[in-house]
Design an enzyme around this catalytic site. Structure first.
Site, PDB file in Angstrom:
ATOM      1  N   HIS A  43       0.941  -1.011   0.105  1.00  0.00           N
ATOM      2  CA  HIS A  43       0.069  -0.322   0.159  1.00  0.00           C
ATOM      3  C   HIS A  43       1.198   1.067  -0.203  1.00  0.00           C
ATOM      4  CE1 HIS A  43       0.993   0.537   4.075  1.00  0.00           C
ATOM      5  NE2 HIS A  43       0.256  -0.392   4.744  1.00  0.00           N
ATOM      6  N   ASP A  48      -4.864   5.058   9.441  1.00  0.00           N
ATOM      7  CA  ASP A  48      -5.259   4.387  11.720  1.00  0.00           C
ATOM      8  C   ASP A  48      -6.130   3.553  10.872  1.00  0.00           C
ATOM      9  OD1 ASP A  48      -3.231   5.823  12.075  1.00  0.00           O
ATOM     10  OD2 ASP A  48      -4.673   7.869  12.538  1.00  0.00           O
ATOM     11  N   TYR A  76      -8.348  15.077   2.923  1.00  0.00           N
ATOM     12  CA  TYR A  76      -9.179  14.265   4.070  1.00  0.00           C
ATOM     13  C   TYR A  76     -11.170  15.009   4.735  1.00  0.00           C
ATOM     14  CZ  TYR A  76      -5.111  12.331   4.370  1.00  0.00           C
ATOM     15  OH  TYR A  76      -3.584  11.115   4.564  1.00  0.00           O
TER      16      TYR A  76
END
Length: 314
Positions: A43, A48, A76
């Site tokens: 990845h 998280d 985000y």
């Protein structure tokens, strides 16, 4: 005698996984690798367990180029709980301090403005960065705090979405190496009340199209569908992959004629017209523009190989 190692498929490409909450990035990676029966997988920047959203999974030869995605910007959506600070700066940690929320709208706007543009950030102790060969979170779990240097980051855009009660919602477009948990923790300290992340979703990585994201559940459904139709699962799974060179899509392309590409693929620098004066380039060959690896312009203006695609026999 040891058993021969089981080899997966030579499948090359990038899957844009929509990671679910509560799953580690490595768990998600291993599940995708098994579903695709890929020989290799990696990845490009962990999320998280609390976080959801875009996690590019590189399969096969694409793993060689995953490093270029680590350097890319990301976007985000985050919701912070105001008035509480935790040891991990998110909801998975223990509350270490509670304070009243008393700031004004003007104070919030002023505090948010200090996080826009080029800033420096001290990484959280609960991060995978290393100190003397050991990950910071390993020290943190032992109750040990070690020195961390501030690192330069860029917040290209910080959008205020809403402030309702003790919740604050923001959208953040930032450079590589930015810790959203740390931004929220630092913001809470500026506001004098403390804060931690209760919701985090990665909306975008680099220029990857959001509509190409897929969940693990969807992948499993496709495997079941393939079984019902008595066809190889690869026929339904492989079209979901982005090209193996997509992690390096921000770099210019140099196309080599076949007479030159053979030397390049053997590890030799080559001269070609139309190449930039410096820097990294994506290298393709022939009229169909087949991707063969990454190169870099050397001191003599030649395209020198840096990472090459291995061509497996059919």
């Amino acid at each position: 005698m040891s058993r021969p190692r089981r080899r997966g498929r030579d499948i090359n490409g990038v899957l844009l996984l929509d990671k679910s909450q509560g799953m580690s990035s490595n768990d998600a990676l291993q599940k995708v690798k098994r579903i695709y029966n890929a020989n290799r997988a990696g990845h490009t920047g962990a999320l998280d367990p609390l976080a959801t959203g875009m996690l590019p999974i590189c399969l096969g030869e694409a793993t060689k180029f995953s490093q270029y995605l680590l350097d890319s910007d990301k976007r985000y959506r985050v919701i912070a709980r105001l008035g509480q600070r935790t040891d991990t700066s998110d909801a998975d940690g223990q509350i270490v301090e509670e304070r009243p929320v008393t700031f004004s709208a003007e104070q919030l706007a002023a505090a948010l403005d200090t996080f826009r543009g080029d800033i420096e950030q001290i990484p959280s102790m609960y991060s995978a960065l290393k100190y003397q060969g050991k990950k910071l979170y390993e020290y943190a779990r032992q109750g040990i705090e070690v020195p961390r240097e501030a690192r330069p980051i860029t917040v290209y855009e910080l959008l205020f979405i809403r402030h309702e009660g003790n919740e604050l919602e923001l959208e953040i477009h930032c450079s590589k190496g930015t810790y959203i948990r740390t931004i929220i923790d630092d913001l809470g300290e500026k506001l004098g009340c403390g804060a931690h992340v209760i919701y985090l979703r990665r909306l975008a990585v680099s220029k990857y199209p959001v509509e190409r994201m897929v969940t693990l559940e969807h992948l499993r459904e496709l495997v079941e569908q393939a079984e019902q139709q008595d066809i190889p699962a690869a026929e339904l799974l492989d079209p979901l992959l982005m090209p193996m060179d997509s992690p390096a899509s921000d770099y210019p392309v140099v196309n080599l004629p076949l007479t030159s590409s053979v030397y390049f693929k053997n590890g030799n620098p080559v001269r070609t017209s139309g190449a930039p004066l410096e820097g990294l380039v994506r290298v393709t060959e022939g009229e169909n523009g087949k991707f063969i690896g990454m190169g870099e312009i050397d001191d003599e203006g030649r395209v020198a190989p840096r990472r090459l695609v291995v061509e497996y026999p059919a």
